[in-house]
Design a protein around this motif. Structure first.
Motif, PDB file in Angstrom:
ATOM      1  N   CYS A 204       0.838  -1.211   0.000  1.00 55.31           N
ATOM      2  CA  CYS A 204       0.000   0.000   0.000  1.00 55.31           C
ATOM      3  C   CYS A 204       0.867   1.254   0.000  1.00 55.31           C
ATOM      4  CB  CYS A 204      -0.916   0.020   1.223  1.00 55.31           C
ATOM      5  SG  CYS A 204      -2.271  -1.159   1.175  1.00 55.31           S
ATOM      6  N   ALA A 205       1.902   1.246   0.842  1.00 53.83           N
ATOM      7  CA  ALA A 205       2.768   2.414   0.947  1.00 53.83           C
ATOM      8  C   ALA A 205       3.520   2.654  -0.356  1.00 53.83           C
ATOM      9  CB  ALA A 205       3.739   2.250   2.109  1.00 53.83           C
ATOM     10  N   LEU A 206       4.028   1.582  -0.972  1.00 54.55           N
ATOM     11  CA  LEU A 206       4.759   1.725  -2.231  1.00 54.55           C
ATOM     12  C   LEU A 206       3.852   2.244  -3.341  1.00 54.55           C
ATOM     13  CD1 LEU A 206       6.902  -1.524  -2.133  1.00 54.55           C
ATOM     14  CD2 LEU A 206       7.786   0.814  -2.152  1.00 54.55           C
ATOM     15  N   LEU A 207       2.637   1.714  -3.404  1.00 59.46           N
ATOM     16  CA  LEU A 207       1.710   2.189  -4.424  1.00 59.46           C
ATOM     17  C   LEU A 207       1.336   3.644  -4.162  1.00 59.46           C
ATOM     18  CD1 LEU A 207       0.075   1.607  -6.928  1.00 59.46           C
ATOM     19  CD2 LEU A 207      -1.723   0.619  -5.489  1.00 59.46           C
ATOM     20  N   ARG A 221      -3.344   9.329  -1.102  1.00 59.79           N
ATOM     21  CA  ARG A 221      -3.838   9.465   0.283  1.00 59.79           C
ATOM     22  C   ARG A 221      -4.556   8.196   0.728  1.00 59.79           C
ATOM     23  NH1 ARG A 221      -8.352  10.579   2.939  1.00 59.79           N
ATOM     24  NH2 ARG A 221      -9.581  10.846   1.033  1.00 59.79           N
ATOM     25  N   GLN A 222      -5.394   7.652  -0.128  1.00 57.98           N
ATOM     26  CA  GLN A 222      -6.139   6.446   0.232  1.00 57.98           C
ATOM     27  C   GLN A 222      -5.184   5.271   0.502  1.00 57.98           C
ATOM     28  OE1 GLN A 222      -9.348   5.956   0.727  1.00 57.98           O
ATOM     29  NE2 GLN A 222     -10.359   7.761  -0.128  1.00 57.98           N
ATOM     30  N   CYS A 223      -4.161   5.125  -0.338  1.00 56.29           N
ATOM     31  CA  CYS A 223      -3.212   4.022  -0.151  1.00 56.29           C
ATOM     32  C   CYS A 223      -2.396   4.200   1.121  1.00 56.29           C
ATOM     33  CB  CYS A 223      -2.278   3.925  -1.357  1.00 56.29           C
ATOM     34  SG  CYS A 223      -3.061   3.260  -2.845  1.00 56.29           S
ATOM     35  N   LEU A 224      -1.951   5.412   1.385  1.00 62.84           N
ATOM     36  CA  LEU A 224      -1.137   5.655   2.571  1.00 62.84           C
ATOM     37  C   LEU A 224      -1.950   5.488   3.842  1.00 62.84           C
ATOM     38  CD1 LEU A 224       0.958   8.697   1.295  1.00 62.84           C
ATOM     39  CD2 LEU A 224       1.729   6.341   1.581  1.00 62.84           C
ATOM     40  N   GLU A 225      -3.205   5.899   3.813  1.00 64.99           N
ATOM     41  CA  GLU A 225      -4.059   5.692   4.983  1.00 64.99           C
ATOM     42  C   GLU A 225      -4.276   4.199   5.234  1.00 64.99           C
ATOM     43  OE1 GLU A 225      -7.601   7.945   4.275  1.00 64.99           O
ATOM     44  OE2 GLU A 225      -6.744   9.792   5.112  1.00 64.99           O
ATOM     45  N   ALA A 226      -4.440   3.432   4.167  1.00 63.77           N
ATOM     46  CA  ALA A 226      -4.591   1.982   4.325  1.00 63.77           C
ATOM     47  C   ALA A 226      -3.312   1.371   4.907  1.00 63.77           C
ATOM     48  CB  ALA A 226      -4.922   1.342   2.975  1.00 63.77           C
ATOM     49  N   ALA A 227      -2.159   1.845   4.436  1.00 64.79           N
ATOM     50  CA  ALA A 227      -0.888   1.341   4.949  1.00 64.79           C
ATOM     51  C   ALA A 227      -0.734   1.655   6.433  1.00 64.79           C
ATOM     52  CB  ALA A 227       0.271   1.944   4.155  1.00 64.79           C
ATOM     53  N   LEU A 228      -1.125   2.860   6.832  1.00 59.84           N
ATOM     54  CA  LEU A 228      -0.957   3.257   8.228  1.00 59.84           C
ATOM     55  C   LEU A 228      -1.938   2.537   9.144  1.00 59.84           C
ATOM     56  CD1 LEU A 228       1.166   5.175   9.301  1.00 59.84           C
ATOM     57  CD2 LEU A 228      -0.576   6.942   9.502  1.00 59.84           C
ATOM     58  N   ARG A 229      -3.093   2.176   8.607  1.00 59.14           N
ATOM     59  CA  ARG A 229      -4.020   1.362   9.414  1.00 59.14           C
ATOM     60  C   ARG A 229      -3.409  -0.007   9.694  1.00 59.14           C
ATOM     61  NH1 ARG A 229      -7.954   3.808   6.032  1.00 59.14           N
ATOM     62  NH2 ARG A 229      -8.005   2.008   4.628  1.00 59.14           N
ATOM     63  N   GLU A 230      -2.691  -0.539   8.707  1.00 60.81           N
ATOM     64  CA  GLU A 230      -2.052  -1.851   8.873  1.00 60.81           C
ATOM     65  C   GLU A 230      -0.828  -1.766   9.784  1.00 60.81           C
ATOM     66  OE1 GLU A 230      -2.532  -4.984   7.373  1.00 60.81           O
ATOM     67  OE2 GLU A 230      -4.455  -4.405   6.491  1.00 60.81           O
ATOM     68  N   PRO A 232       0.621   1.204  12.084  1.00 62.83           N
ATOM     69  CA  PRO A 232       0.517   2.586  12.578  1.00 62.83           C
ATOM     70  C   PRO A 232       1.859   3.246  12.870  1.00 62.83           C
ATOM     71  CG  PRO A 232      -1.069   1.163  13.686  1.00 62.83           C
ATOM     72  CD  PRO A 232      -0.159   0.265  12.908  1.00 62.83           C
ATOM     73  N   GLY A 233       2.903   2.473  13.132  1.00 64.18           N
ATOM     74  CA  GLY A 233       4.178   3.068  13.502  1.00 64.18           C
ATOM     75  C   GLY A 233       5.130   3.320  12.355  1.00 64.18           C
ATOM     76  N   ASP A 234       4.706   3.119  11.109  1.00 61.24           N
ATOM     77  CA  ASP A 234       5.617   3.275   9.980  1.00 61.24           C
ATOM     78  C   ASP A 234       5.901   4.759   9.734  1.00 61.24           C
ATOM     79  OD1 ASP A 234       6.937   1.898   7.587  1.00 61.24           O
ATOM     80  OD2 ASP A 234       5.732   3.447   6.623  1.00 61.24           O
ATOM     81  N   VAL A 235       7.148   5.186   9.965  1.00 63.04           N
ATOM     82  CA  VAL A 235       7.468   6.615   9.916  1.00 63.04           C
ATOM     83  C   VAL A 235       7.448   7.157   8.488  1.00 63.04           C
ATOM     84  CG1 VAL A 235       8.781   6.672  12.048  1.00 63.04           C
ATOM     85  CG2 VAL A 235       9.955   6.081   9.920  1.00 63.04           C
ATOM     86  N   MET A 236       7.833   6.359   7.501  1.00 64.95           N
ATOM     87  CA  MET A 236       7.810   6.827   6.117  1.00 64.95           C
ATOM     88  C   MET A 236       6.387   7.170   5.695  1.00 64.95           C
ATOM     89  SD  MET A 236      10.899   6.781   4.704  1.00 64.95           S
ATOM     90  CE  MET A 236      10.682   6.553   2.937  1.00 64.95           C
ATOM     91  N   THR A 237       5.486   6.236   5.949  1.00 63.11           N
ATOM     92  CA  THR A 237       4.087   6.452   5.571  1.00 63.11           C
ATOM     93  C   THR A 237       3.495   7.607   6.363  1.00 63.11           C
ATOM     94  OG1 THR A 237       3.857   4.109   5.059  1.00 63.11           O
ATOM     95  CG2 THR A 237       1.837   5.348   5.406  1.00 63.11           C
ATOM     96  N   GLY A 238       3.794   7.666   7.652  1.00 65.55           N
ATOM     97  CA  GLY A 238       3.255   8.727   8.495  1.00 65.55           C
ATOM     98  C   GLY A 238       3.651  10.109   8.009  1.00 65.55           C
ATOM     99  N   HIS A 239       4.900  10.263   7.594  1.00 65.78           N
ATOM    100  CA  HIS A 239       5.359  11.576   7.143  1.00 65.78           C
ATOM    101  C   HIS A 239       4.698  11.969   5.817  1.00 65.78           C
ATOM    102  CE1 HIS A 239       8.082  14.983   6.778  1.00 65.78           C
ATOM    103  NE2 HIS A 239       8.255  14.637   5.511  1.00 65.78           N
ATOM    104  N   LEU A 240       4.644  11.038   4.879  1.00 64.73           N
ATOM    105  CA  LEU A 240       4.026  11.347   3.585  1.00 64.73           C
ATOM    106  C   LEU A 240       2.554  11.665   3.736  1.00 64.73           C
ATOM    107  CD1 LEU A 240       5.731   8.655   1.320  1.00 64.73           C
ATOM    108  CD2 LEU A 240       6.270  11.086   1.478  1.00 64.73           C
TER     109      LEU A 240
END
Length: 465
Positions: A204-207, A221-230, A232-240
């Motif tokens: 999700c984050a890569l896409l 935004r939709q992909c990154l939100e899905a990644a962060l739900r899976e 929550p602590g991923d800093v790369m996804t959180g920042h983007l």
């Protein structure tokens, strides 16, 4: 349209003879020769040579639709966009069903930000020839950007029917699906080599990152939100995601910056210098030398966020000592391979600066090329830098430039959608005064290109008082 020469005019073929004594009566033959010569120059990557050859062809035969279209291509490649647009329109006045000119005009209008006009061009192409997939993909991308997600999905599916292996068609279809929340279906359309075995949150984050790089913000935004739900602590996804949501934290997390640059260390120089037109290290050292002149004694230099050593390569010949600090271990390895630094340290900015207060830790120059684009609030860093500079020492740095205060609510800094901070000129000037610096120069410059567009920044030189 290009006018045909008079009988006594110089012949447009370039022979230096009069038209009546040269190509008069043989216009079609000579125009075709000029056109073929121009195409050869275009194929070899020399549009600046192709332009006059195409103009010669059209002076001989102004009804050559292909030549008008190819003149538009060549003019676009040398940056003469108004003339390129006129050339495409000349082709279409001669033949309103000539699909290459409709398509090329559409791409030019996209490049110029005129999306609605571009959309009409691609729709016209598909009315004439529905099998022209490049136009369908471009149309799908325009619809993604305008919020027509269902239509974009249909464009993508039709493009995939015609070209099942097309990654661009997959991106259009996946973008429409992701934008409407169907992340699972979007991921199925993007099973790139090696990625299908990754955890869902990483896919999700890569896409999402790919959508961001393509300027497709809602699917991202939709992909990154899905990644962060899976995860929550991923800093790369959180920042983007913070950047996409318009949040404005004081700085990027250390983990984000470390992962970002470690991941890109191997190709960093090529991506930044060759592809994005990055020249700040050279401009920065030129500015230092222009102000200070050739130093009587080589400088003691601290290079903050040294990365792969691009600044080090420029400033080493002016330095007696050159210390580099960077948070990313793989970037430090690249910098070390250049063999220009006397010392290299892997640390974040504040720890690296605060740990450098020994009696000998006084510098003539501190550089920070595109380092503060990952730090919004600079109030803690600037006094640390000042404490390490000799009186009369210089701080040279670059940041991305904010828009006018009227557009930004008079903010000091703002996290942009690409995950980097921009700073206001007023903020930089206040920091200099508050922390014992004189502003020598604060010059607007181009930092890099992003998605083909120049990114404005401040190239700044301060002197410690």
């Amino acid at each position: 349209m290009i006018e045909k020469p008079g009988r006594n005019s110089p012949c447009p073929c370039g022979s230096n003879r009069k038209y009546k004594q040269c190509c008069l009566g043989r216009e079609a033959e000579m125009a075709a020769r000029c056109h073929e010569a121009a195409l050869a120059q275009l194929a070899q990557g020399h549009p600046e040579v192709a332009v006059p050859a195409l103009r010669q062809a059209l002076a001989l035969d102004g009804k050559m639709v292909r030549a008008h279209n190819n003149l538009g291509i060549a003019l676009g490649q040398v940056g003469l966009l108004d003339e390129a647009e006129a050339a495409y329109r000349d082709a279409l006045r001669l033949d309103g069903r000539y699909t290459p000119a409709h398509h090329n005009l559409g791409e030019l209008l996209q490049r110029r930000g005129r999306q609605e006009e571009a959309r009409r061009c691609f729709e016209r192409v598909l009315q004439i020839d529905p099998a022209l997939n490049r136009s369908r993909i471009n149309l799908g991308n325009i619809r993604l950007r305008s919020g027509q997600f269902a239509e974009a999905v249909e464009d993508g599916r039709e493009a995939l029917r015609l070209e099942p292996e097309s990654a661009e068609a997959s991106m259009v279809c996946a973008g429409g699906l992701a934008a409407t929340g169907d992340i699972a279906a979007a991921l199925e359309l993007w099973p790139e080599s090696g990625e299908s075995d990754l955890p869902t949150y990483q896919r999700c984050a890569l896409l999402g990152a790919r959508f961001m790089n393509s300027g497709l913000l809602e699917p991202a935004r939709q992909c990154l939100e899905a990644a962060l739900r899976e995860e929550p602590g991923d800093v790369m996804t959180g920042h983007l995601l913070a950047a996409l949501r318009g949040d404005n934290p004081e700085q990027a997390a250390d983990g984000y910056v470390r992962q970002l640059f470690d991941a890109g260390a191997a190709t960093f120089d090529f991506e930044l210098v060759s592809k994005l037109g990055y020249a700040i290290p050279r401009e920065m050292v030129e500015a230092l030398c222009a102000f200070a002149g050739a130093p009587a004694q080589p400088w003691s230099v601290l290079d903050l966020g040294c990365g792969t050593g691009l600044v080090g390569m420029e400033i080493a010949r002016h330095s007696r000592s050159l210390v580099g600090i960077d948070i990313a271990p793989k970037m430090i390895e690249c910098a070390r391979s250049r063999k220009v630094y006397t010392d290299l340290r892997c640390a974040d900015l504040i720890k690296g600066l605060s740990g450098d207060h020994s009696q000998d830790a006084r510098y003539d120059v501190v550089t920070a090329a595109d380092v503060f684009v990952y730090v919004g609030k600079l109030d803690g860093i600037i006094p640390e830098i000042r404490s390490l500079l000799n009186v009369g020492g210089m701080l040279a740095f670059s940041v991305e430039a904010m828009q006018d205060a009227a557009d930004t609510g008079a903010e000091d800094y703002r996290l942009g959608i690409w995950g980097r901070y921009a700073h206001s000129a007023d903020y930089l000037q206040r920091l200099a005064i508050q922390h014992g610096f004189a502003v020598v120069s604060l010059r607007k410059t181009r930092i890099r290109f992003e998605s083909g567009a120049p990114v404005a920044g401040w190239l700044t030189l301060w002197q410690a008082r």
